[in-house]
Structure formats: structure tokens, C-alpha cells
Write a protein that holds these residues in place. Structure first.
Motif, PDB file in Angstrom:
ATOM      1  N   LYS A 181      88.696  94.993  49.518  1.00  0.00           N
ATOM      2  CA  LYS A 181      90.106  95.372  49.592  1.00  0.00           C
ATOM      3  C   LYS A 181      90.419  96.085  50.903  1.00  0.00           C
ATOM      4  O   LYS A 181      91.413  95.766  51.581  1.00  0.00           O
ATOM      5  CB  LYS A 181      90.462  96.272  48.409  1.00  0.00           C
ATOM      6  CG  LYS A 181      91.924  96.679  48.363  1.00  0.00           C
ATOM      7  CD  LYS A 181      92.204  97.570  47.153  1.00  0.00           C
ATOM      8  CE  LYS A 181      93.655  98.023  47.130  1.00  0.00           C
ATOM      9  NZ  LYS A 181      93.927  98.930  45.968  1.00  0.00           N
ATOM     10  N   GLY A 182      89.582  97.047  51.283  1.00  0.00           N
ATOM     11  CA  GLY A 182      89.826  97.817  52.498  1.00  0.00           C
ATOM     12  C   GLY A 182      89.781  96.957  53.750  1.00  0.00           C
ATOM     13  O   GLY A 182      90.654  97.058  54.622  1.00  0.00           O
ATOM     14  N   MET A 183      88.776  96.093  53.847  1.00  0.00           N
ATOM     15  CA  MET A 183      88.656  95.209  55.010  1.00  0.00           C
ATOM     16  C   MET A 183      89.823  94.223  55.068  1.00  0.00           C
ATOM     17  O   MET A 183      90.384  93.964  56.135  1.00  0.00           O
ATOM     18  CB  MET A 183      87.334  94.445  54.945  1.00  0.00           C
ATOM     19  CG  MET A 183      86.089  95.313  55.057  1.00  0.00           C
ATOM     20  SD  MET A 183      85.759  95.890  56.737  1.00  0.00           S
ATOM     21  CE  MET A 183      85.113  94.385  57.480  1.00  0.00           C
ATOM     22  N   ALA A 184      90.198  93.681  53.916  1.00  0.00           N
ATOM     23  CA  ALA A 184      91.293  92.708  53.875  1.00  0.00           C
ATOM     24  C   ALA A 184      92.612  93.343  54.292  1.00  0.00           C
ATOM     25  O   ALA A 184      93.394  92.743  55.042  1.00  0.00           O
ATOM     26  CB  ALA A 184      91.409  92.120  52.471  1.00  0.00           C
TER      27      ALA A 184
ATOM     28  N   SER B 289      88.558  82.109  50.093  1.00  0.00           N
ATOM     29  CA  SER B 289      87.748  82.891  49.150  1.00  0.00           C
ATOM     30  C   SER B 289      86.426  83.296  49.790  1.00  0.00           C
ATOM     31  O   SER B 289      85.954  84.424  49.603  1.00  0.00           O
ATOM     32  CB  SER B 289      87.481  82.080  47.875  1.00  0.00           C
ATOM     33  OG  SER B 289      88.683  81.763  47.218  1.00  0.00           O
ATOM     34  N   GLY B 290      85.831  82.362  50.552  1.00  0.00           N
ATOM     35  CA  GLY B 290      84.580  82.680  51.238  1.00  0.00           C
ATOM     36  C   GLY B 290      84.752  83.792  52.256  1.00  0.00           C
ATOM     37  O   GLY B 290      83.906  84.683  52.364  1.00  0.00           O
ATOM     38  N   ILE B 291      85.864  83.747  52.995  1.00  0.00           N
ATOM     39  CA  ILE B 291      86.148  84.802  53.975  1.00  0.00           C
ATOM     40  C   ILE B 291      86.315  86.145  53.281  1.00  0.00           C
ATOM     41  O   ILE B 291      85.745  87.162  53.696  1.00  0.00           O
ATOM     42  CB  ILE B 291      87.416  84.459  54.784  1.00  0.00           C
ATOM     43  CG1 ILE B 291      87.157  83.247  55.680  1.00  0.00           C
ATOM     44  CG2 ILE B 291      87.859  85.657  55.635  1.00  0.00           C
ATOM     45  CD1 ILE B 291      88.412  82.705  56.344  1.00  0.00           C
ATOM     46  N   LEU B 292      87.092  86.146  52.209  1.00  0.00           N
ATOM     47  CA  LEU B 292      87.419  87.392  51.514  1.00  0.00           C
ATOM     48  C   LEU B 292      86.215  87.974  50.768  1.00  0.00           C
ATOM     49  O   LEU B 292      85.936  89.177  50.869  1.00  0.00           O
ATOM     50  CB  LEU B 292      88.563  87.136  50.524  1.00  0.00           C
ATOM     51  CG  LEU B 292      89.123  88.351  49.774  1.00  0.00           C
ATOM     52  CD1 LEU B 292      89.803  89.303  50.747  1.00  0.00           C
ATOM     53  CD2 LEU B 292      90.111  87.906  48.703  1.00  0.00           C
ATOM     54  N   LEU B 293      85.506  87.131  50.040  1.00  0.00           N
ATOM     55  CA  LEU B 293      84.470  87.614  49.128  1.00  0.00           C
ATOM     56  C   LEU B 293      83.071  87.649  49.728  1.00  0.00           C
ATOM     57  O   LEU B 293      82.192  88.341  49.198  1.00  0.00           O
ATOM     58  CB  LEU B 293      84.458  86.742  47.860  1.00  0.00           C
ATOM     59  CG  LEU B 293      85.779  86.683  47.086  1.00  0.00           C
ATOM     60  CD1 LEU B 293      85.651  85.735  45.904  1.00  0.00           C
ATOM     61  CD2 LEU B 293      86.195  88.070  46.616  1.00  0.00           C
TER      62      LEU B 293
ATOM     63  N   THR C 242      97.033  93.630  57.960  1.00  0.00           N
ATOM     64  CA  THR C 242      97.968  94.487  58.686  1.00  0.00           C
ATOM     65  C   THR C 242      98.055  94.085  60.157  1.00  0.00           C
ATOM     66  O   THR C 242      99.143  93.991  60.727  1.00  0.00           O
ATOM     67  CB  THR C 242      97.535  95.964  58.591  1.00  0.00           C
ATOM     68  OG1 THR C 242      97.457  96.351  57.218  1.00  0.00           O
ATOM     69  CG2 THR C 242      98.529  96.867  59.304  1.00  0.00           C
ATOM     70  N   VAL C 243      96.900  93.829  60.763  1.00  0.00           N
ATOM     71  CA  VAL C 243      96.877  93.409  62.155  1.00  0.00           C
ATOM     72  C   VAL C 243      97.548  92.050  62.322  1.00  0.00           C
ATOM     73  O   VAL C 243      98.345  91.830  63.248  1.00  0.00           O
ATOM     74  CB  VAL C 243      95.428  93.353  62.682  1.00  0.00           C
ATOM     75  CG1 VAL C 243      95.383  92.742  64.087  1.00  0.00           C
ATOM     76  CG2 VAL C 243      94.815  94.749  62.708  1.00  0.00           C
ATOM     77  N   CYS C 244      97.240  91.124  61.415  1.00  0.00           N
ATOM     78  CA  CYS C 244      97.845  89.785  61.476  1.00  0.00           C
ATOM     79  C   CYS C 244      99.358  89.850  61.295  1.00  0.00           C
ATOM     80  O   CYS C 244     100.105  89.151  61.979  1.00  0.00           O
ATOM     81  CB  CYS C 244      97.233  88.875  60.415  1.00  0.00           C
ATOM     82  SG  CYS C 244      95.538  88.389  60.763  1.00  0.00           S
ATOM     83  N   ALA C 245      99.811  90.704  60.364  1.00  0.00           N
ATOM     84  CA  ALA C 245     101.245  90.844  60.129  1.00  0.00           C
ATOM     85  C   ALA C 245     101.947  91.368  61.378  1.00  0.00           C
ATOM     86  O   ALA C 245     103.023  90.889  61.753  1.00  0.00           O
ATOM     87  CB  ALA C 245     101.490  91.784  58.947  1.00  0.00           C
TER      88      ALA C 245
ATOM     89  N   GLU D 183      83.717 103.662  49.578  1.00  0.00           N
ATOM     90  CA  GLU D 183      84.641 103.901  48.468  1.00  0.00           C
ATOM     91  C   GLU D 183      85.991 104.437  48.939  1.00  0.00           C
ATOM     92  O   GLU D 183      86.896 104.668  48.139  1.00  0.00           O
ATOM     93  CB  GLU D 183      84.011 104.858  47.452  1.00  0.00           C
ATOM     94  CG  GLU D 183      82.781 104.257  46.764  1.00  0.00           C
ATOM     95  CD  GLU D 183      82.309 105.080  45.597  1.00  0.00           C
ATOM     96  OE1 GLU D 183      83.110 105.835  45.034  1.00  0.00           O
ATOM     97  OE2 GLU D 183      81.123 104.964  45.227  1.00  0.00           O
ATOM     98  N   MET D 184      86.141 104.607  50.246  1.00  0.00           N
ATOM     99  CA  MET D 184      87.412 105.077  50.803  1.00  0.00           C
ATOM    100  C   MET D 184      88.428 103.945  50.760  1.00  0.00           C
ATOM    101  O   MET D 184      88.084 102.775  50.914  1.00  0.00           O
ATOM    102  CB  MET D 184      87.206 105.556  52.242  1.00  0.00           C
ATOM    103  CG  MET D 184      88.444 106.136  52.898  1.00  0.00           C
ATOM    104  SD  MET D 184      88.117 106.677  54.608  1.00  0.00           S
ATOM    105  CE  MET D 184      87.064 108.089  54.318  1.00  0.00           C
ATOM    106  N   SER D 185      89.689 104.277  50.563  1.00  0.00           N
ATOM    107  CA  SER D 185      90.728 103.256  50.546  1.00  0.00           C
ATOM    108  C   SER D 185      91.001 102.745  51.958  1.00  0.00           C
ATOM    109  O   SER D 185      90.761 103.448  52.949  1.00  0.00           O
ATOM    110  CB  SER D 185      92.019 103.815  49.947  1.00  0.00           C
ATOM    111  OG  SER D 185      92.607 104.759  50.825  1.00  0.00           O
ATOM    112  N   GLY D 186      91.507 101.524  52.039  1.00  0.00           N
ATOM    113  CA  GLY D 186      91.827 100.953  53.337  1.00  0.00           C
ATOM    114  C   GLY D 186      92.889 101.757  54.060  1.00  0.00           C
ATOM    115  O   GLY D 186      92.817 101.952  55.284  1.00  0.00           O
TER     116      GLY D 186
END
Length: 228
Positions: A110-113, A64-68, A118-121, A149-152
Motif C-alpha cells: 500500500k505504501g509503495m503504491a 497485479s505482478g507489479i503491485l504484489l 502520487t508521482v504519476c498523478a 508498518e508506517m503508512s505511505g
């Protein structure tokens, strides 16, 4: 567009010299935050010593800390370095995405995640697809930092266009920083022998932040050149 690592690094260093202390401190803070999980899982606080429930809660807390927290701060770091080359850099840019409303904040998260997942996958499937995906989406965090505001998905598409024909040059530019990394590794190793563990770790992090600031300044300059 034709460019050379020497040219880009020279421009990046010129921008970095305008406000080195501030630019360095931003990289250092992010590296110290990134070191928190390592500190938690040292011998004195090993996950093995915890109950299963506590271990799961700790892992969820870290994720959660990484994401948020960490991802929006990383986007803020990129935004700062983009401003550095435009003579409008301000330290508060580091946390700008926490202050621009929930829509911008959630869009950045959301975009950064999506990019990192994607790279990890790709890396989990095979090493080569992971590396290819890393370079295809190389500028995604920078694009999102400039267009929060651009989508990932859209940011990754633009990054693929920007890096088309440039991926080998990107790889070569990163290789040119190996000398700095090797020097930092040697210095941090010496510090770890001379200083107590916690102090040695902090000093090593401070040393590694030096080429980190140089690298980010160079990538920001390259981004400005290629985004056109």
C-alpha cells in the motif's frame, strides 16, 4: 546538512566494494523482472494479436505482478542497500517483506503504491508538478523499507522534511551518474548489433545494472546522513 555528491558517492562505493557481487545481483534481478512486460509485448507476442478479453487479462496480470511482487521486492532491495552500509547485508533481505506476515506485506504494498501513484498523478497533471512530487517523496521507498508498518502518507511527509532544501542537490547528484549511463548505453547498443535480440537484451540489462548498484549504494548513504 551540507553534503557533496563526490563525498556521498565515495562512501557509497566504499560500502558497495564490501559485497559488490551480491549488491549487483540484486539490482540485476530487479531489472530482469522489470523487463518481463517488454518481452511479452515484442513482435512475436504482441498485444495486437490477442483478443480483447485476453489483452485485458494480460494487462491485469501485469499490474497485479507489479503491485504484489515487484513493489515488495523493490522495498527489499532498498532494505538490502540500507543494511549494506551497516555491515549486515544479507541476500535474503530482497524478499524479507514476503516473510514477515500479511500485515507488514500489505503495508509495504500500500505504501509503495501510494507513492508511485502520487508521482504519476502529478506527472499527468503537468510535468513540473510530477517532478516536484518525485523529489519531495524521493526517500519514501527507503523510509518504508526501514519502517514497513508506517503508512505511505506518513513516509511521504517524512521524505518531504528530509528533502527540504536538498532537492536541487539530489538532482545534481543524479546528473553525476549520466556519464555512467551514457557509457552503458553505448556498450548495450554495440551488444545489440553483435548479438541476437534476446541475448543482446539480457547483456544490456546486465550492463545497466552496474551503475544501478553504484547509484543505490550512494542514495543509501545519503539517506543515512539525512534521516537524522
Amino acid at each position: 546538512m551540507v553534503w557533496t555528491s563526490k563525498e556521498i558517492k565515495k562512501k557509497g562505493l566504499s560500502c558497495l566494494n564490501q559485497n559488490f557481487a551480491q549488491a549487483y545481483l540484486i539490482v540485476l534481478l530487479l531489472r530482469l523482472i522489470a523487463d518481463i512486460p517488454a518481452l511479452l509485448f515484442e513482435q512475436d507476442y504482441s498485444i495486437v494479436r490477442l483478443t480483447q478479453t485476453s489483452s485485458i487479462l494480460l494487462i491485469l496480470l501485469l499490474l497485479s505482478g507489479i503491485l504484489l511482487v515487484y513493489l515488495p521486492l523493490t522495498a527489499g532491495k532498498h532494505a538490502y542497500y540500507l543494511d549494506l552500509g551497516q555491515d549486515r547485508a544479507d541476500f535474503s533481505t530482497l524478499w524479507k517483506f514476503f516473510t514477515q506476515g500479511s500485515k507488514v506485506y500489505l503495508s509495504i504494498v500500500k505504501g509503495m503504491a501510494i507513492r508511485y501513484l502520487t508521482v504519476c498523478a502529478g506527472g499527468l497533471i503537468l510535468i513540473v508538478p510530477g517532478i516536484l512530487q518525485y523529489y519531495r517523496t524521493f526517500f519514501t521507498p527507503w523510509i518504508l523499507a526501514e519502517n514497513p508498518e508506517m503508512s505511505g502518507a506518513e513516509a511521504m511527509r517524512i521524505s518531504r522534511d528530509m528533502t527540504a532544501g536538498q532537492r536541487m542537490n539530489l538532482f545534481i547528484m543524479q546528473l553525476t551518474f549520466l556519464g555512467w549511463i551514457a557509457l552503458c548505453f553505448f556498450l548495450s547498443y554495440r551488444f545489440s548489433l553483435l548479438l541476437p535480440t534476446s541475448i543482446g537484451r539480457a547483456v544490456s540489462t546486465a550492463v545497466y545494472a552496474l551503475p544501478g548498484a553504484y547509484y543505490h549504494a550512494a542514495v543509501a548513504e545519503l539517506y543515512h546522513q539525512l534521516k537524522g
